[in-house]
Structure formats: C-alpha cells, structure tokens
Design a protein around this motif. Sequence first.
Motif, short mmCIF file in Angstrom:
data_model
loop_
_atom_site.label_atom_id
_atom_site.label_comp_id
_atom_site.label_asym_id
_atom_site.label_seq_id
_atom_site.Cartn_x
_atom_site.Cartn_y
_atom_site.Cartn_z
N LEU A 90 49.28 62.94 82.71
CA LEU A 90 49.38 64.39 82.55
C LEU A 90 50.51 64.95 83.40
CD1 LEU A 90 47.47 66.22 80.83
CD2 LEU A 90 46.46 66.94 82.98
N PHE A 91 50.69 64.40 84.61
CA PHE A 91 51.76 64.88 85.49
C PHE A 91 53.13 64.43 85.02
CE2 PHE A 91 48.61 64.83 89.29
CZ PHE A 91 48.03 65.99 88.80
N LEU A 92 53.22 63.23 84.45
CA LEU A 92 54.51 62.68 84.07
C LEU A 92 55.00 63.21 82.72
CD1 LEU A 92 53.97 58.97 85.18
CD2 LEU A 92 55.26 60.74 86.37
N ASN A 93 54.10 63.64 81.86
CA ASN A 93 54.45 64.10 80.51
C ASN A 93 54.15 65.59 80.37
OD1 ASN A 93 55.10 61.41 79.73
ND2 ASN A 93 52.92 61.01 79.41
N GLU A 94 54.87 66.38 81.14
CA GLU A 94 54.63 67.82 81.09
C GLU A 94 55.19 68.46 79.83
OE1 GLU A 94 56.06 69.69 84.59
OE2 GLU A 94 54.42 68.95 85.86
N GLU A 152 46.27 73.22 86.38
CA GLU A 152 44.81 73.18 86.31
C GLU A 152 44.27 71.92 86.99
OE1 GLU A 152 43.63 73.50 82.27
OE2 GLU A 152 44.63 75.42 81.94
N ALA A 153 44.92 70.79 86.75
CA ALA A 153 44.45 69.54 87.34
C ALA A 153 44.59 69.55 88.86
CB ALA A 153 45.22 68.36 86.75
N VAL A 154 45.72 70.03 89.37
CA VAL A 154 45.94 70.06 90.81
C VAL A 154 44.96 71.02 91.49
CG1 VAL A 154 47.60 70.66 92.61
CG2 VAL A 154 48.34 69.37 90.63
N LEU A 210 51.14 61.91 94.11
CA LEU A 210 52.48 61.36 94.31
C LEU A 210 53.26 61.24 93.01
CD1 LEU A 210 51.62 58.52 96.86
CD2 LEU A 210 52.59 60.76 97.36
N SER A 211 52.57 61.34 91.87
CA SER A 211 53.25 61.27 90.57
C SER A 211 53.84 62.60 90.14
CB SER A 211 52.27 60.78 89.50
OG SER A 211 51.73 59.52 89.83
N LEU A 212 53.61 63.66 90.92
CA LEU A 212 54.16 64.97 90.57
C LEU A 212 55.68 64.97 90.72
CD1 LEU A 212 51.55 67.27 92.33
CD2 LEU A 212 51.91 67.08 89.87
N ALA A 213 56.33 65.73 89.85
CA ALA A 213 57.79 65.88 89.89
C ALA A 213 58.12 67.36 89.84
CB ALA A 213 58.44 65.14 88.71
N PHE A 214 58.99 67.78 90.76
CA PHE A 214 59.35 69.19 90.87
C PHE A 214 60.85 69.33 90.64
CE2 PHE A 214 55.62 68.67 93.56
CZ PHE A 214 54.78 69.65 93.05
N ASP A 215 61.21 70.41 89.96
CA ASP A 215 62.61 70.71 89.65
C ASP A 215 63.14 71.64 90.74
OD1 ASP A 215 65.05 71.00 88.55
OD2 ASP A 215 64.39 72.01 86.71
N GLU A 216 64.10 71.17 91.53
CA GLU A 216 64.64 71.99 92.62
C GLU A 216 65.58 73.07 92.11
OE1 GLU A 216 66.41 69.50 95.51
OE2 GLU A 216 64.73 68.09 95.59
N ASP A 217 66.11 72.90 90.91
CA ASP A 217 67.04 73.91 90.38
C ASP A 217 66.33 75.21 90.03
OD1 ASP A 217 69.07 72.09 90.64
OD2 ASP A 217 68.88 71.35 88.58
N LEU A 218 65.01 75.15 89.81
CA LEU A 218 64.28 76.37 89.45
C LEU A 218 64.31 77.38 90.59
CD1 LEU A 218 61.18 74.87 87.63
CD2 LEU A 218 63.16 75.98 86.61
N LEU A 277 54.71 78.33 87.53
CA LEU A 277 53.79 77.20 87.48
C LEU A 277 54.06 76.20 88.61
CD1 LEU A 277 53.76 76.51 83.62
CD2 LEU A 277 51.99 77.64 84.97
N GLN A 278 55.34 75.98 88.90
CA GLN A 278 55.69 75.04 89.97
C GLN A 278 55.26 75.57 91.32
OE1 GLN A 278 59.44 72.87 89.67
NE2 GLN A 278 59.97 73.60 91.73
N THR A 279 55.39 76.89 91.52
CA THR A 279 54.94 77.49 92.78
C THR A 279 53.44 77.35 92.95
OG1 THR A 279 56.77 79.07 92.63
CG2 THR A 279 54.98 79.59 94.15
N GLN A 280 52.69 77.57 91.89
CA GLN A 280 51.23 77.41 91.95
C GLN A 280 50.84 75.96 92.25
OE1 GLN A 280 49.69 78.88 88.25
NE2 GLN A 280 50.26 81.01 88.66
N THR A 281 51.56 75.03 91.64
CA THR A 281 51.26 73.61 91.90
C THR A 281 51.53 73.24 93.35
OG1 THR A 281 51.87 73.12 89.61
CG2 THR A 281 51.73 71.27 91.12
N LEU A 282 52.71 73.67 93.88
CA LEU A 282 53.04 73.36 95.26
C LEU A 282 52.05 74.00 96.24
CD1 LEU A 282 56.93 73.63 95.38
CD2 LEU A 282 55.56 71.63 95.93
N THR A 283 51.63 75.20 95.93
CA THR A 283 50.66 75.88 96.81
C THR A 283 49.36 75.09 96.89
OG1 THR A 283 51.64 78.01 96.23
CG2 THR A 283 49.44 78.02 97.21
N ALA A 284 48.87 74.63 95.72
CA ALA A 284 47.62 73.87 95.71
C ALA A 284 47.78 72.52 96.40
CB ALA A 284 47.15 73.67 94.26
#
Length: 817
Positions: A337-341, A351-353, A376-384, A445-452
């Motif tokens: 789920l994390f790798l195939n966003e 939701e999963a995090v 550890l499988s999460l991937a974040f886009d720094e350009d956002l 969405l990325q901000t919410q994931t990082l916060t959790a």
Amino acid sequence: MASGKRKRKSHPAAPLLPADVGDDDIEISDEDVSFVAKNFQYAGFLSSLDTHSITKQILGINSNKKMADNLELYYEKRAKFASKGKEVLDTDSAIVSDVLPVKSLSGELQYRKFNTSSATEKEVASLGHKKLSKLELRKERKKAKKETQALSKGDTQVNKSSSHLLALEQLEQDLSEEKRIEEIKAQMAELGTAVLADPENNLDSLTELQGLCSYRDSHVSSMAMLSLLAIYRDIVPGYRIRLPTEKELEMKVSKEVKQLRDFESKLLKCYQRYIQFLVKSTKSGSLSKAATRCITGLLEAIPHFNFRDSLLSATVPMMNSADSDCRKLSCNAIQSLFLNEGKHGGSATVEAVEMIAELVKTENCMLRPDVIEVLLSLAFDEDLNRHSEQAQEGGQDRRVEKLQKKHVEKRKKAKHELAAQLREEVVTDFREASAMPDAAELHKLQTQTLTAVFETYFRILKASINSPDSSLGSSSASFRAKLVEYGPRPMLGPCLNGLAKFSHLVSVEFMGDLLSLLKRLAGGEIKGGTPLSFRDRLHCCVVAFKIVRNNLEALNIDLRDFFVALYNLILCHKTSRDDSDGLVLAEGLQVMLWETRQHDMQRVAAFIKRLAAKSLHLGPGEAISALVTIQHLLQRYKRCQILLENEDGGSAAGHLCDMQEEEGADPDLSGALSSVLWELSLLSRHYHPAVSRLATQISSIATSNEAVKATLNPTEAILLYSSNNGGFNPSVQLPKKKVKRRFYPAYSVKEVDVHESIRECSEMEARQMFRSHFQVLRDIKENEALRKQLNKIIYTLNLFKAKKMPKHRKNRSPMLL
C-alpha cells in the motif's frame, strides 16, 4: 465329551446373494451383452439351478407352503418393516450382503455381510461401505445378539446399541460427504465462470457462492472465499462507487444508466457482505489464514474501492498476530500500500499510518517490531515542500497586488469571478482526465503522514525512557505476558532506524526535544527497570549525528555528550558470534569520527588511544575497523602523530594533565596527548596478517615520506575481514612441502655433517663442497679398483714362484712365500 453328547457338525452356509436391486437401477453395458453372447455355451447350468432350495436357504421360508405365497408374504413383510425403519426377518441367522463377493489372493471368498436379527436396514446399508474380515464379522454377530437379549430382558444397555447405530450412520455420512464436496467444487467452478463471463446478469451467482463460505467443512469454505477473491479482483471497477441520492433516484435517467446503477448497488451489497464475513472469520481458528489471505489480497489489488477502512481496520491489528503467516501477509499488504500510492492517490497511506499510530498508543508501545518496520517503506517527495513554499510566496504577492488595486477590482469583480470560475472548471477537468491529484493535496496528505509517523516515534522514545515495570498497564497479566514475550523495549530499534532514514524531514521546531530524548537514551538515563543495551545506546548516538548532519544550516548544537557516550561505550563492547554489535560500532566510528570534522585534538587523541587499547581484545574484523579509524585520524590531524614519537611520556600539548587516565569518562580530560601508542607494537605481532600489517603501517606514518591512505572505511573493513562465519579471511597460504632427507648408512659421520652444512652455505659454496665431496668418492672408487688389481697380480706371482720351487718345498702354501 463329559456329557456324552455329540456335537452336530455345522454345515457351511450357502453362498450369499447380493441385496435386491430394482429393475430400473440395473444398467447393462454393451460389453456385458457382448461377453454373454460370446460365452453363451458356458451359461447352460443356470437353467438347471434348484431355485426352491436356494430360496429356502437364503430367505428361511418353510417348505410346507407354496413357494410363491411364501415369497409374497416375505416381501410384503419386508416392505412393511422397512417403511417403519424396523425390519426383522423370520430367522436369526439371516444374512444380508450388498455386493458381490471378493476373491482374495489365497482363493478365499470374502463377503460384506451383517446379521439382520438385531439391526435395521439402515445399519445394513451403512455397513455395506465397510469391508469386514471374518473376525470382525463374528464380533458384530456377538454384539448384535447381546443387544437383542438386552432389548428382550429390558436391560439398561440400550444406550450402547443406539451409539453403535449412530456410529454406523456416521460412517455412511462421511462417505456421502466426500461426494458432496466434489459436487460443491464443480458448482463453485460453474458459478465463478458464469460471473466472470457476464457480471451484470449473473450477480446472483455471487450470493450463492458466498453462501458456500458458511459451509460446515472448512476446506470448502476456504475455497469459496478464495474463489470470491479472484472474482472481485476482476469485476470490481477502477473507481469508487458512489450510490445515488434520493433526489438523483427521483430523476428520470436512461435505461443504460439505470442498469449501471442497479449493477453497482448489487455489487456493493455483495462486496460488503463478503468483507463482513471475512472480518468475522479472522477470529475463528480454522478460517483465519484463508480470511487473512483474502483481506490482504483485496487491499493490495483494489485499495481504491469502497470499504477500504474495513479492510485496514482488520489488517493493521493482524500485523501483531502470533501467527507468523498472518503477520507476514498483513505486513506485506501494508508495504504494498505504501509503495503503490498510484492506485489510491495517497489517501490509503494516511489512513494506514494513522491506524498504526493509534494501535501503538492503545497497546502502550508493547508490540512486535514488525508493526513499526513497515513504516520504513514510506516514500516522501521533497519537491512538494518547495512547491508549497513557492505557492505561499506567490499567494502573498497576489494579496499585495490586490490591496494596491482594490478599487480597480471592485469595478471588474463580476468579470474576475467568471474567469476564476472558468479556470477552476478547466483545472478540474484536466485533473480528472490526467487522473493525478493536485500538488497541494499531495502536500497535505504527506504532511499528515509525517505527523503521524513522528508522533509514533516520539511516543516510543518517551516510553523507552520510562521503565516498562512502572507503566500504567504493568499491573495487568496481559501486559506482563507481553513484557516477557517481546522484551522491555521491542520497538526502539525500528524506531531509531526510521528516525535515521527520515531525519532530513524532521521539523526544526521539534529538533531540540528529539535530541534531548536521544541524549538521555545514549547516556543510559533510564527511570529504573532494565537498562538499555549497548546496541541501542550506540544507535542513539548515530541517529543524533545523522539528524544534525542533515540540518547543519538550521542547527548549531554541541554534541559533546554524544562523544562522551561513544567514548564510554567503546569499553563496553564485547565480541560476539555475530557481527551485529560490531557493525553498529563500525557505523558509529564512521559517522562520528570518520565523516565529522573535529576541532579538539585532545578528544581525537583520546579516541585514538581508546581504540588502540580496545583493538587488543577484539576479533580480526573489528580490530581492523578500529585500526582503519586510527590511521584516518592520524593522517587527517597531524598534531596527533605525536603519539607515535613521544618517547619521554610527556609533551607540551598535554600540559593540562599530568598523566593519562585510561578509564576516564570524559575524552576531553583524558590527557591522551601525553601518552604513547605502545599497543601498536603488540598489534604488529598479531596472529592475523592483515592486523599486523596495518599496525606496522600506522607505526611508520610519522617517519615515512609517503603515507599510505586508508582505502576502506570501518564498515567495509569489518565486513571484509570478519571471521565469525567461519574460515580465515583472507585465507592463509599453505606452507611449502618439506623434502624429507634420505639417510645413507654407508656414509661416515663426516659425510653427514657435510650434508647438513650444505644447507647453511650459499649456492657457490654449495657447488664447491659438492664438487670436492664427489671427487673424494670417485678417488675412493678408483683406489678400490687398483687394490683389487694389485691383489690379483700378487696372487698370480705367488703361483708362478710356487711352480718353480724345488719339490721338498712344494708342500708349503704359495701364499706363505
């Protein structure tokens, strides 16, 4: 016999006939007809059979009556009792057989038969499926006779006979159940094929197939669930179904739209019932694995579809399951789920995090490490983040322009509103056509994931400082069982790995609190309970340095406490069979000493001295890792090379300390610059050739003109030279084979001494010695030949003289002359 009576000879019973079969049930194949036509001449004996005697023997009918009347009465009586379930024949010895006899290898005929005097026709039919030997048949007869006696006397053993009948019925049910299961499998195949061929018109088949999921046999139920999994993967649409509202239902639509709505509503109801059954089945032991496989399969294949929250709420707790198979399936599904966003746009990741964070909070951080390792499988886009900042700056510029031209905008307000509305419609249509979410939405969405994620990591760090024994849930028996099974801090290791990976994404506002927590953990400041392990404390130091290194522009923090922790942890390290602790130590040396610029030479010299002393007690791989670090520090900081030249035991650089403190806790106050690296002289005589060679190179750094730079970092060195997995790395060359010296007993002592002295001489001397030696041998051989020839001549002369002598002297021996 004592009674004087003779026993009657028991005549063997006539062969038994099979059970009655109706004419309609008899099937005659073409092979049977051809066989009878071919061998017709062998069937003549059938016309001469005595049917009266056979009937009397088999059915036990009296011969004083007419045979036809007796047969009619017998069959009427049999049909009457068969309808009531209590068939009782006239004789006690009547035997029923349901099939033809079988001939064994010894030539003996075996019948499957049963005594009908105490059994119903149902028992006879059930026993027909069971092959009985002669001994078992006798036991059945005796058991049936006892049951009939008990029934006649009114004994209390009637329950035993009923249990026997139930066992016979169970045998028949087991045999029929196998046929039933085969029929159900064929039915499932037909229903699945029909649904896949035409889903819109065959949705009723899904209901029938779902009904088979509740079958009493767990194997059939599992097959039905897996069949539905494969079907829903194919027929589920690529969008989320939204049911029409009441107003939309009142509107008139075309026939195609109505059919599509009906199909979607029916599909959604069937899918909802299927998920509810799967969630319920995860709690049952026999169906838990199959249900978990189906839930995780749906979550991986169609995460965009409806009822995703139900699938996640069932999958996330299964990541902490005691069953390794269910736990592995759940973790793989969340990682997918994390790798195939791209399948769900990132909303399922949030939701999963958040569910994982809530689970960690509920269980008070007492979970298996697998629950956190999936993060550890999460991937974040720094350009956002850059796009969002640019968008904010652009928004501020636009606000200033609007304030400056406010009076102009009032006049053209209607025109601007219309243009903005058109622009939004175009952007919306383009987004729907491209099927890509907006950058602002992705950033949200990325901000919410990082916060959790960081909320979970902070909670684990705080829980690791407090003793698990003093926690709120420690009084319960379940918490104590988890403490014994998982350990005091099972999630600290994966938490530190996650912080090291996402350290560049940590907000500067929380950096101070995070480093303070890591400092307390690295220093071992635990409130009672079990202390932290060597690996966890050293890992905290490494994570702190990575965080500071990735945020150099925003941070200006003194990391002296972490250097002190590393300095003390070097002494605590113990060599183990595996290289897990050694790898962490090598990583700490590489991050904190190898890659970081040092400004205090007293601290650098203290680490060099501590590593050199510890290398005497380490294995080959760990010792080389420490020596490589020492070589790098001595070449990088020239002032520390005084440790190789100081023969008097003191220098101007160490004037603050009178002498070195070997076991001091602070490297800045250790006085290491006033010491000498005498450990290198011992390491140069190490049994491992790589250790001794490297120690020799380090010792000659100050005197050699060309310094040899370190080609390996500490992590590469420990992996290359580790010998914990067996063997010797690098492999030791075998010694040369020694040629055994031959012993010549004919030689004198001097000649043996010559052979031994040859080995100590040079090549030219050896040649001269060999030449003189063999010259003596040749002279000796020539002298022996000359002596033999001389003896022959002397003997010949003596014979000649004896011949010429007078006769009175011939009696003497010629040799005496």
